[in-house]
Design a protein around this motif. Structure first.
Motif, PDB file in Angstrom:
ATOM      1  N   GLY A 150      -3.992  23.387 -10.955  1.00 41.29           N
ATOM      2  CA  GLY A 150      -5.016  24.397 -10.700  1.00 41.29           C
ATOM      3  C   GLY A 150      -5.131  25.441 -11.784  1.00 41.29           C
ATOM      4  N   CYS A 171     -17.827  17.231  -9.177  1.00 41.34           N
ATOM      5  CA  CYS A 171     -16.645  18.100  -9.303  1.00 41.34           C
ATOM      6  C   CYS A 171     -16.696  19.172  -8.222  1.00 41.34           C
ATOM      7  CB  CYS A 171     -16.597  18.739 -10.691  1.00 41.34           C
ATOM      8  SG  CYS A 171     -15.253  19.927 -10.910  1.00 41.34           S
ATOM      9  N   CYS A 230     -14.668  21.549  -7.779  1.00 38.94           N
ATOM     10  CA  CYS A 230     -14.280  22.848  -8.325  1.00 38.94           C
ATOM     11  C   CYS A 230     -15.499  23.652  -8.779  1.00 38.94           C
ATOM     12  CB  CYS A 230     -13.331  22.671  -9.505  1.00 38.94           C
ATOM     13  SG  CYS A 230     -11.887  21.648  -9.172  1.00 38.94           S
ATOM     14  N   ARG A 288      -8.804  26.571 -10.797  1.00 42.96           N
ATOM     15  CA  ARG A 288      -9.657  25.570 -10.169  1.00 42.96           C
ATOM     16  C   ARG A 288     -10.009  25.958  -8.736  1.00 42.96           C
ATOM     17  NH1 ARG A 288     -10.042  20.033 -11.761  1.00 42.96           N
ATOM     18  NH2 ARG A 288      -9.209  19.647 -13.844  1.00 42.96           N
ATOM     19  N   ASN A 289     -11.320  25.922  -8.468  1.00 43.32           N
ATOM     20  CA  ASN A 289     -11.816  26.125  -7.101  1.00 43.32           C
ATOM     21  C   ASN A 289     -11.341  27.441  -6.498  1.00 43.32           C
ATOM     22  OD1 ASN A 289     -13.497  25.166  -5.068  1.00 43.32           O
ATOM     23  ND2 ASN A 289     -11.848  24.174  -3.956  1.00 43.32           N
ATOM     24  N   PHE A 294     -11.852  26.257 -15.958  1.00 46.55           N
ATOM     25  CA  PHE A 294     -11.108  25.444 -15.005  1.00 46.55           C
ATOM     26  C   PHE A 294     -12.076  24.561 -14.224  1.00 46.55           C
ATOM     27  CE2 PHE A 294      -8.804  29.399 -15.676  1.00 46.55           C
ATOM     28  CZ  PHE A 294      -7.543  28.935 -16.030  1.00 46.55           C
ATOM     29  N   GLY A 295     -11.951  23.267 -14.408  1.00 48.35           N
ATOM     30  CA  GLY A 295     -12.843  22.328 -13.731  1.00 48.35           C
ATOM     31  C   GLY A 295     -12.606  20.922 -14.202  1.00 48.35           C
ATOM     32  N   CYS A 296     -13.488  20.018 -13.794  1.00 48.62           N
ATOM     33  CA  CYS A 296     -13.377  18.613 -14.164  1.00 48.62           C
ATOM     34  C   CYS A 296     -13.939  18.378 -15.559  1.00 48.62           C
ATOM     35  CB  CYS A 296     -14.130  17.734 -13.157  1.00 48.62           C
ATOM     36  SG  CYS A 296     -13.599  17.940 -11.442  1.00 48.62           S
TER      37      CYS A 296
END
Length: 218
Positions: free
Chosen positions: A52, A92, A94, A185-186, A214-216
């Protein structure tokens, strides 16, 4: 202390092992199993934290927006709007947090901000591949443009390789900020990305001009 009664008036100390002769001991194998499980759970916990909080890849964007005419070609009356470009991977989860943070950002600034969403889809896929919950939310943003981005080529041209990445251009098309607008993330909440962009658009000096994303990966 335990005593054993014998003759009247006399006492004898009793052996505790004789009082509870059937006390069971935990087998050593159970201790080993408990330790192994504890290590596995701790490993999974720290792996989730690392996942994360590990930013995705990114690179420097161009100094001038390739999505609009050069500043010298702009009419002065047209050079009034900021533009926030976001790379979006429609699969994604996120990215939902990034969209929520973008919505929070737009509520803090005036209406002179346009949004452009570059929606990733693999090369030679069906156009419906991008449909879903994430993409359907994009139309809720006012003054926004939704652009299908085959293989993420347009996003990479702006240095964006991770879903949720943003690049901010001033009214003259100059790059003023690039990075992410979540802290992990998220994860939603106050962060330096949103704070910096908000200050920038309002004519203040932001603390940062770039933040991790932060993500895919696109």
């Amino acid at each position: 202390m335990l005593y054993r009664h014998t003759d009247p008036g006399s006492h004898q100390i009793a052996d505790p092992l004789e009082v509870h002769p059937k006390t069971r001991k935990i087998p050593p194998v159970l201790y080993r199993v408990a330790v192994v499980w504890a290590c596995i759970l701790a490993g999974l916990f720290f792996a989730l934290i690392a996942y994360g909080t590990t930013p995705g890849p990114s690179s420097l964007p161009p100094t001038q927006s390739p999505l609009r005419p050069a500043s010298g070609e702009l009419q002065s009356s047209a050079a009034t709007d900021w533009e926030v470009v976001m790379a979006v991977h429609p699969k994604c989860s996120c990215t939902a947090a990034s969209l929520n943070e973008l919505n929070r950002l737009l509520s803090q600034v005036d209406d002179n901000v346009n949004c452009r969403f570059l929606v990733y889809h693999p090369a030679e896929t069906d156009p419906n591949w991008i449909d879903g919950r994430i993409t359907s939310r994009l139309s809720e943003f006012h003054r926004s443009t939704i652009q299908a981005d085959e293989a993420g080529e347009a996003a990479r041209e702006l240095g964006m390789q991770t879903s949720g990445a943003v690049v901010v251009f001033d009214p003259h098309g100059k790059t003023r900020f690039h990075g992410g607008i979540t802290v992990s993330r998220n994860h939603e909440g106050d962060n330096l990305g949103v704070r910096s962009i908000s200050m920038l658009i309002q004519g203040q000096t932001p603390p940062l001009s770039t933040t991790p994303v932060f993500g895919c990966r696109l």
